[in-house]
Write a protein that holds these residues in place. Structure first.
Motif, PDB file in Angstrom:
ATOM      1  N   LEU A  42       0.822  -1.208   0.000  1.00 35.54           N
ATOM      2  CA  LEU A  42       0.000   0.000   0.000  1.00 35.54           C
ATOM      3  C   LEU A  42       0.860   1.264   0.000  1.00 35.54           C
ATOM      4  CD1 LEU A  42      -2.894   1.184   0.266  1.00 35.54           C
ATOM      5  CD2 LEU A  42      -2.572   1.116   2.749  1.00 35.54           C
ATOM      6  N   LEU A  43       1.989   1.227   0.719  1.00 40.47           N
ATOM      7  CA  LEU A  43       2.849   2.399   0.826  1.00 40.47           C
ATOM      8  C   LEU A  43       3.860   2.499  -0.306  1.00 40.47           C
ATOM      9  CD1 LEU A  43       3.619   2.310   4.662  1.00 40.47           C
ATOM     10  CD2 LEU A  43       2.032   3.829   3.479  1.00 40.47           C
ATOM     11  N   ALA A  44       3.997   1.440  -1.096  1.00 41.71           N
ATOM     12  CA  ALA A  44       5.028   1.417  -2.140  1.00 41.71           C
ATOM     13  C   ALA A  44       4.910   2.569  -3.140  1.00 41.71           C
ATOM     14  CB  ALA A  44       5.007   0.072  -2.866  1.00 41.71           C
ATOM     15  N   PRO A  45       3.710   2.915  -3.646  1.00 37.80           N
ATOM     16  CA  PRO A  45       3.636   4.039  -4.602  1.00 37.80           C
ATOM     17  C   PRO A  45       4.116   5.360  -4.023  1.00 37.80           C
ATOM     18  CG  PRO A  45       1.641   2.714  -4.702  1.00 37.80           C
ATOM     19  CD  PRO A  45       2.404   2.229  -3.505  1.00 37.80           C
ATOM     20  N   LEU A  46       3.700   5.668  -2.783  1.00 37.33           N
ATOM     21  CA  LEU A  46       4.136   6.917  -2.152  1.00 37.33           C
ATOM     22  C   LEU A  46       5.636   6.898  -1.901  1.00 37.33           C
ATOM     23  CD1 LEU A  46       3.492   9.652  -0.895  1.00 37.33           C
ATOM     24  CD2 LEU A  46       2.975   8.462   1.250  1.00 37.33           C
ATOM     25  N   ARG A  47       6.144   5.746  -1.483  1.00 40.35           N
ATOM     26  CA  ARG A  47       7.584   5.629  -1.243  1.00 40.35           C
ATOM     27  C   ARG A  47       8.380   5.852  -2.528  1.00 40.35           C
ATOM     28  NH1 ARG A  47      10.737   1.327  -1.946  1.00 40.35           N
ATOM     29  NH2 ARG A  47       8.953  -0.080  -2.070  1.00 40.35           N
ATOM     30  N   LEU A  48       7.907   5.294  -3.616  1.00 42.36           N
ATOM     31  CA  LEU A  48       8.600   5.462  -4.892  1.00 42.36           C
ATOM     32  C   LEU A  48       8.566   6.923  -5.352  1.00 42.36           C
ATOM     33  CD1 LEU A  48       7.394   2.247  -6.767  1.00 42.36           C
ATOM     34  CD2 LEU A  48       9.664   2.701  -5.818  1.00 42.36           C
ATOM     35  N   LEU A  78       8.402   9.629  -3.362  1.00 39.64           N
ATOM     36  CA  LEU A  78       9.308  10.404  -2.519  1.00 39.64           C
ATOM     37  C   LEU A  78      10.770  10.103  -2.834  1.00 39.64           C
ATOM     38  CD1 LEU A  78       7.493  10.218   0.935  1.00 39.64           C
ATOM     39  CD2 LEU A  78       7.571  12.145  -0.665  1.00 39.64           C
ATOM     40  N   MET A  79      11.072   8.852  -3.159  1.00 38.82           N
ATOM     41  CA  MET A  79      12.452   8.489  -3.475  1.00 38.82           C
ATOM     42  C   MET A  79      12.866   8.986  -4.860  1.00 38.82           C
ATOM     43  SD  MET A  79      12.731   4.608  -1.954  1.00 38.82           S
ATOM     44  CE  MET A  79      14.441   4.468  -2.463  1.00 38.82           C
ATOM     45  N   GLY A  80      11.914   9.074  -5.785  1.00 43.28           N
ATOM     46  CA  GLY A  80      12.244   9.489  -7.139  1.00 43.28           C
ATOM     47  C   GLY A  80      12.162  10.978  -7.385  1.00 43.28           C
ATOM     48  N   VAL A  95      12.974  17.983   4.601  1.00 43.26           N
ATOM     49  CA  VAL A  95      13.942  16.980   5.038  1.00 43.26           C
ATOM     50  C   VAL A  95      13.234  15.685   5.411  1.00 43.26           C
ATOM     51  CG1 VAL A  95      15.650  16.412   6.807  1.00 43.26           C
ATOM     52  CG2 VAL A  95      15.620  18.696   5.802  1.00 43.26           C
ATOM     53  N   ALA A  96      12.152  15.803   6.171  1.00 44.24           N
ATOM     54  CA  ALA A  96      11.436  14.612   6.616  1.00 44.24           C
ATOM     55  C   ALA A  96      10.848  13.834   5.443  1.00 44.24           C
ATOM     56  CB  ALA A  96      10.326  15.009   7.595  1.00 44.24           C
ATOM     57  N   ALA A  97      10.255  14.539   4.499  1.00 48.52           N
ATOM     58  CA  ALA A  97       9.636  13.862   3.359  1.00 48.52           C
ATOM     59  C   ALA A  97      10.650  13.059   2.561  1.00 48.52           C
ATOM     60  CB  ALA A  97       8.951  14.887   2.456  1.00 48.52           C
ATOM     61  N   LEU A  98      11.858  13.578   2.426  1.00 48.58           N
ATOM     62  CA  LEU A  98      12.878  12.874   1.653  1.00 48.58           C
ATOM     63  C   LEU A  98      13.497  11.712   2.420  1.00 48.58           C
ATOM     64  CD1 LEU A  98      14.660  15.888  -0.047  1.00 48.58           C
ATOM     65  CD2 LEU A  98      13.384  14.095  -1.192  1.00 48.58           C
ATOM     66  N   LEU A  99      13.452  11.765   3.751  1.00 47.05           N
ATOM     67  CA  LEU A  99      14.133  10.741   4.539  1.00 47.05           C
ATOM     68  C   LEU A  99      13.206   9.674   5.118  1.00 47.05           C
ATOM     69  CD1 LEU A  99      16.790  12.845   6.484  1.00 47.05           C
ATOM     70  CD2 LEU A  99      17.016  11.598   4.337  1.00 47.05           C
TER      71      LEU A  99
END
Length: 244
Positions: free
Chosen positions: A88-94, A96-98, A123-127
């Motif tokens: 479920l969190l994978a799309p948001l994680r991708l 933020l990482m990309g 900073v928080a969003a990227l980490l």
């Protein structure tokens, strides 16, 4: 000792090359090491620099780092415990990482007011993804047989946590922290530079605008020193955790 000597030799080589290059250029283009060291000493000896420039930047970087861990660690635990949460969190994680850091910083500046909150959130969003992945992988590194044996022999929870869970978790979390601290400082500098918030980023912007190249180099050296000190401290902590 050999590694320390090699490191010092590398530093000496860089300083020597820098000195030779500075002699062939104008000070406004490339100041020499002595000129930069003099300015750096003046900066560090100025109480106003500590309270008005360095302090705010370190506070924002620390705040963003703490917020990222506070959000990312529980998400990592949930992702490890329930695979559906990870999916479920994978799309948001991708996303933020990309997403490039400058783009995210600009978006946060547009959505907020460019204050301290903006830098901390950037900073928080990227980490957050860094800590989420690190905690999930660290928990996944726990030896299931060893953990089951501890349960069967009714090992106290605190001892199980210290001897089994935390060592496995640290295998991924330790390197993640070293990466996150360096990135927190860099992203803080970037966001301050783009937003104009007072701090190291604004100081770099002013030095560049006023052609104070020696001051610009001194600020860069200070930023590198902060990242280096954090790296050394976390590396020492990692070695300490590996000791039986």
């Amino acid at each position: 000792m050999t590694r320390k000597l090699a490191f010092l030799t590398g530093v000496a080589a860089i300083v020597l090359f820098w000195s030779l290059a500075a002699q062939a250029n104008l000070p406004a283009i490339l100041p020499g090491p002595l000129a930069v060291a003099k300015v750096l000493g003046l900066l560090l000896g100025d109480p106003g620099f500590w309270s008005g420039t360095l302090g705010p930047s370190l506070g924002r970087a620390s705040g963003g780092l703490a917020l990222a861990f506070a959000i990312g660690a529980p998400l990592g635990l949930a992702s490890w415990r329930w695979p559906v949460v990870a999916a479920l969190l994978a799309p948001l994680r991708l996303i933020l990482m990309g997403l490039p850091a400058p783009v995210l910083a600009i978006l946060c500046i547009l959505w907020f007011d460019g204050s301290t909150t903006t830098t901390i959130l950037t900073v928080a969003a990227l980490l957050v993804p860094v800590f989420q992945i690190a905690v999930a992988e660290g928990m996944g590194a726990i030896d299931p047989q060893l953990d089951e044996m501890a349960r069967l022999f009714r090992v106290p929870p605190i001892r199980r946590l210290r001897r089994i869970i935390l060592p496995a978790l640290w295998t991924a979390l330790g390197p993640a922290l070293r990466i996150a601290v360096a990135n927190a400082i860099r992203v803080t500098l970037l966001t301050e530079l783009l937003s104009g918030a007072e701090g190291l980023g604004a100081a770099v912007q002013r030095a560049q605008s006023w052609l104070q190249t020696d001051r610009l180099f001194a600020l860069v050296l200070l930023i590198l020193a902060l990242i280096g000190l954090a790296e050394v401290a976390l590396a020492a902590l990692t070695r300490e955790r590996k000791r039986p």
